[in-house]
Motif scaffolding. Sequence first.
Motif, short mmCIF file in Angstrom:
data_model
loop_
_atom_site.label_atom_id
_atom_site.label_comp_id
_atom_site.label_asym_id
_atom_site.label_seq_id
_atom_site.Cartn_x
_atom_site.Cartn_y
_atom_site.Cartn_z
N UNK A 142 112.46 53.32 -34.24
CA UNK A 142 111.19 53.91 -34.64
C UNK A 142 110.60 54.75 -33.51
N UNK A 143 110.11 55.93 -33.87
CA UNK A 143 109.33 56.74 -32.93
C UNK A 143 108.05 57.19 -33.63
N UNK A 144 106.96 57.25 -32.89
CA UNK A 144 105.67 57.69 -33.42
C UNK A 144 105.01 58.59 -32.39
N UNK A 145 104.57 59.76 -32.83
CA UNK A 145 103.84 60.65 -31.94
C UNK A 145 102.71 61.33 -32.70
N UNK A 146 101.59 61.51 -32.03
CA UNK A 146 100.49 62.24 -32.63
C UNK A 146 100.66 63.72 -32.33
N UNK A 147 100.32 64.57 -33.30
CA UNK A 147 100.36 66.00 -33.03
C UNK A 147 99.10 66.69 -33.53
N UNK A 148 98.84 67.89 -32.97
CA UNK A 148 97.56 68.54 -33.21
C UNK A 148 97.44 69.04 -34.64
N UNK A 149 96.21 69.30 -35.04
CA UNK A 149 95.92 69.64 -36.44
C UNK A 149 96.61 70.92 -36.88
N UNK A 150 96.69 71.93 -36.00
CA UNK A 150 97.32 73.19 -36.38
C UNK A 150 98.80 73.00 -36.69
N UNK A 151 99.49 72.24 -35.84
CA UNK A 151 100.91 71.96 -36.08
C UNK A 151 101.09 71.10 -37.32
N UNK A 152 100.21 70.12 -37.49
CA UNK A 152 100.28 69.26 -38.66
C UNK A 152 100.06 70.05 -39.94
N UNK A 153 99.15 70.99 -39.91
CA UNK A 153 98.87 71.80 -41.09
C UNK A 153 100.11 72.57 -41.53
N UNK A 154 100.81 73.16 -40.57
CA UNK A 154 102.02 73.92 -40.90
C UNK A 154 103.10 73.02 -41.49
N UNK A 155 103.29 71.84 -40.91
CA UNK A 155 104.38 70.97 -41.31
C UNK A 155 104.09 70.19 -42.59
N UNK A 156 102.80 69.95 -42.88
CA UNK A 156 102.43 69.19 -44.06
C UNK A 156 102.23 70.05 -45.31
N UNK A 157 102.12 71.37 -45.13
CA UNK A 157 101.88 72.25 -46.27
C UNK A 157 102.91 72.09 -47.39
N UNK A 158 104.22 71.90 -47.11
CA UNK A 158 105.17 71.73 -48.22
C UNK A 158 104.92 70.50 -49.08
N UNK A 159 104.07 69.58 -48.61
CA UNK A 159 103.78 68.37 -49.37
C UNK A 159 102.58 68.52 -50.31
N UNK A 160 102.00 69.72 -50.37
CA UNK A 160 100.86 69.96 -51.26
C UNK A 160 101.30 70.06 -52.72
N UNK A 161 100.48 69.53 -53.61
CA UNK A 161 100.66 69.70 -55.05
C UNK A 161 99.62 70.68 -55.55
N UNK A 162 100.08 71.71 -56.30
CA UNK A 162 99.18 72.74 -56.83
C UNK A 162 99.87 73.43 -57.98
N UNK A 163 99.18 74.36 -58.65
CA UNK A 163 99.74 75.00 -59.83
C UNK A 163 100.66 76.16 -59.51
N UNK A 164 100.70 76.62 -58.26
CA UNK A 164 101.74 77.55 -57.85
C UNK A 164 101.34 78.97 -57.52
#
Length: 290
Positions: free
Chosen positions: A220-242
């Motif tokens: 297991x590894x855990x690291x915190x990362x800044x909001x700007x980086x998180x925003x870029x990497x988490x965007x593919x997990x969004x649900x929307x109409x397209x």
Amino acid sequence: MGSLYGFEVKAGLPLRRLNAAAGTRGELTIEVAGEPLPAPRGKPVSTLVGDDGHRFYASHELNGRCLLELPPSGEFLLDPDAVRVTARVGDDDEALREHRIVSSAVGTLLSMRGDLVLHASAVAVDGRAVLFCGPTGRGKSTLALALGEAGYGVLGEDGVAIDLEGERPLAFPGARGIRVRSLGAGGSRRTDLVADPAPGEPPPSPVAAVVLLGERGEALTVERFDAARALALLTPNLTHSGGREAIAAAFGRLARLLGTVPAFRASLPEDLDALPRASGELLDGVASHG
């Protein structure tokens, strides 16, 4: 009948995965179409195609409504103003159809209404929600199962709806049960629905953290990362109409969430026998970094 993401559900077809708690956000209607659904014009605004070239998802925006094509489960017309999903059902796989209704169809509907909806699992930890995002196969459902068996309430295993309008982002419980994938006879893949292992349904919970699951490793590894980086990497997990406006709105909501809660990247161990211990250590790591 039951609730889903905080809405009391009125359904015209059997649904097994609703919450027992009463809905407090209004009524959500899920009905079977009595006539053909509107025929889409032009190309869909969003599609997903499998490795074999088979299209298993298409989204069409229709003047404030949305038509989802989810073969073989059927087609679903989403009306956010009426808080209604109208389904033209397909094959007889009721479990897959319900999963697509409660996850894809209702999730997209709530995104159109202004919720932040993430393709994620979530558990309640000391009354607050910890969300786990990542591509299929990274362990979202497996992690939810392990943490549920450890006594944490499972808010959802494949979709989380978050209301950003209150004082704190609030995650509402999604569908009950956890879908567990395994290899069947001859190497074929199968999916089974197991009951929530936790002792009870958690209530709506303020979001404490978002965790992006990376590729599995030796430990297991855990690291915190800044909001700007998180925003870029988490965007593919969004649900929307397209469409562009829908994407922009969902992106803005994710940015609002990450402006108020910490984000982490974690890698789970490959050894599934180590997962129960690692899941607890993951929560400890999130708490210590936060």
